[in-house]
Motif scaffolding. Structure first.
Motif, PDB file in Angstrom:
ATOM      1  N   HIS A 182      -1.571   3.513   5.302  1.00 53.45           N
ATOM      2  CA  HIS A 182      -1.307   3.154   3.900  1.00 53.45           C
ATOM      3  C   HIS A 182      -1.433   4.351   2.969  1.00 53.45           C
ATOM      4  O   HIS A 182      -1.758   4.185   1.800  1.00 53.45           O
ATOM      5  CB  HIS A 182      -2.274   2.051   3.458  1.00 53.45           C
ATOM      6  N   ASN A 184      -0.399   7.124   0.416  1.00 55.68           N
ATOM      7  CA  ASN A 184       0.678   7.286  -0.555  1.00 55.68           C
ATOM      8  C   ASN A 184       0.236   8.297  -1.609  1.00 55.68           C
ATOM      9  O   ASN A 184      -0.910   8.758  -1.610  1.00 55.68           O
ATOM     10  CB  ASN A 184       1.083   5.933  -1.180  1.00 55.68           C
ATOM     11  N   THR A 279      -6.675  -1.565   0.116  1.00 57.66           N
ATOM     12  CA  THR A 279      -5.237  -1.653  -0.135  1.00 57.66           C
ATOM     13  C   THR A 279      -4.859  -2.828  -1.016  1.00 57.66           C
ATOM     14  O   THR A 279      -3.734  -2.870  -1.524  1.00 57.66           O
ATOM     15  CB  THR A 279      -4.444  -1.723   1.182  1.00 57.66           C
ATOM     16  N   ASP A 283      -2.185  -0.169  -2.572  1.00 60.31           N
ATOM     17  CA  ASP A 283      -0.934  -0.082  -1.818  1.00 60.31           C
ATOM     18  C   ASP A 283      -0.206  -1.417  -1.935  1.00 60.31           C
ATOM     19  O   ASP A 283      -0.720  -2.384  -2.505  1.00 60.31           O
ATOM     20  CB  ASP A 283      -1.204   0.274  -0.354  1.00 60.31           C
ATOM     21  N   SER A 284       0.992  -1.469  -1.383  1.00 60.70           N
ATOM     22  CA  SER A 284       1.755  -2.718  -1.317  1.00 60.70           C
ATOM     23  C   SER A 284       1.334  -3.471  -0.057  1.00 60.70           C
ATOM     24  O   SER A 284       1.023  -2.845   0.968  1.00 60.70           O
ATOM     25  CB  SER A 284       3.250  -2.407  -1.254  1.00 60.70           C
TER      26      SER A 284
END
Length: 301
Positions: A182, A184, A279, A283-284
């Motif tokens: 995850h 990014n 996450t 995150d998505s």
């Protein structure tokens, strides 16, 4: 480094609080008339937790502090605890000319948000609690140190470590079970911002005493229990099914949060599938789910 999107306005403001100043970041419109959301980070985190959520909240002024003992607020003195953080958050809202706001808190930030609603009810329209805010689900009778180890484990141990370079700290996080799949740009920004000091003795910016005192207060502290029993604003709890190390057992079991929902008429509970404790905000699909709950709360104001 900073990877804040160029298209998204971002500024910082240092807010006067007990013992010094509290760093706050603000994403979105700088207009005081824009809808305001106060975002409160977790026990070893910083305001940069919220960069991805900010991108999801078009037209919202997202105000996020570095809590006392963390980030660029790490020199602020104790006492720590949820009541102290709640009073600091009230000062943040006043400094940003916010009369009342939707408050979203992640992990420990959710606990502080619940206590804010109790101590300063006029400031809180509603709560979005992200994998936090209910008493820790740990065995009874643990010492404070045992609670820290049980709940935080390696996260607490990291605070005593030093790193020779920013890249070494990024490498530490890249293989962390919660982020291995995850990573990014905004996670990288969060990790870089976390460092204090100079190479080769860079260290995480969270004050260990602040983390220890706050974690002890989460374990059935009087301020939290009083605030939960008196919860008078709408609240939604978003639960991550996986934990701090991406393990299958999350911070809370489904049955545990449903028991609390049965006790608290103003509390709704929702799971956010395919997320862990980190996450769910970083995150998505987690950040989008949190943004949806925040937008719903803003629309209901």
């Amino acid at each position: 480094m900073s990877t804040q999107p160029a298209t998204l306005p971002y500024a910082t403001l240092d807010v006067a609080v007990r013992g010094g100043t509290l760093r706050t970041g603000v994403w979105g419109p700088q207009n005081p008339e824009a809808p305001a959301v106060l975002a409160v980070h977790g026990v070893t985190a910083s305001h940069r937790t919220w960069g991805l959520l900010a991108q999801e909240l078009d037209g919202v002024r997202l105000i996020a502090p570095d809590l006392r003992g963390r980030g660029r607020s790490n020199q602020l003195p104790g006492p720590f605890g949820m009541a102290a953080h709640a009073d600091d958050l009230a000062e943040v809202l006043a400094a940003h000319q916010v009369r009342s706001a939707v408050v979203v808190g992640h992990s420990m930030g959710a606990f502080a948000s619940v206590v804010l609603a109790r101590r300063h009810p006029e400031l809180v329209q509603s709560l979005v609690l992200v994998d936090g805010g209910l008493p820790l689900q740990v065995p009874a009778g643990l010492s404070d140190d045992e609670v820290i180890q049980s709940v935080l484990g390696p996260a607490a141990e990291r605070l005593a470590a030093t790193f020779p370079s920013r890249e070494a700290y990024r490498d530490f996080w890249r293989v962390h079970p919660a982020f291995a799949d995850h990573w990014n740009a905004l996670v990288e920004d969060y990790v870089d911002y976390d460092l204090a000091g100079e190479p080769p003795l860079l260290r995480p910016s969270t004050n260990y005493e602040a983390m220890a005192r706050d974690t002890a207060d989460l374990n059935g502290g009087a301020a939290l229990m009083d605030a939960l029993e008196s919860l008078a604003v709408p609240a939604v709890l978003l639960r991550a099914p996986r934990g701090l190390l991406n393990e299958e057992a999350g911070l809370y079991t489904p049955g545990y949060v449903q028991q609390w929902a049965g006790r608290l008429p103003n509390l709704q509970v929702r799971d956010v599938p395919e997320t862990n404790h980190y996450t769910i905000v970083m995150d998505s699909p987690g950040a989008a789910a949190v943004a949806g709950a925040v937008r719903q709360a803003v629309a209901s104001r």
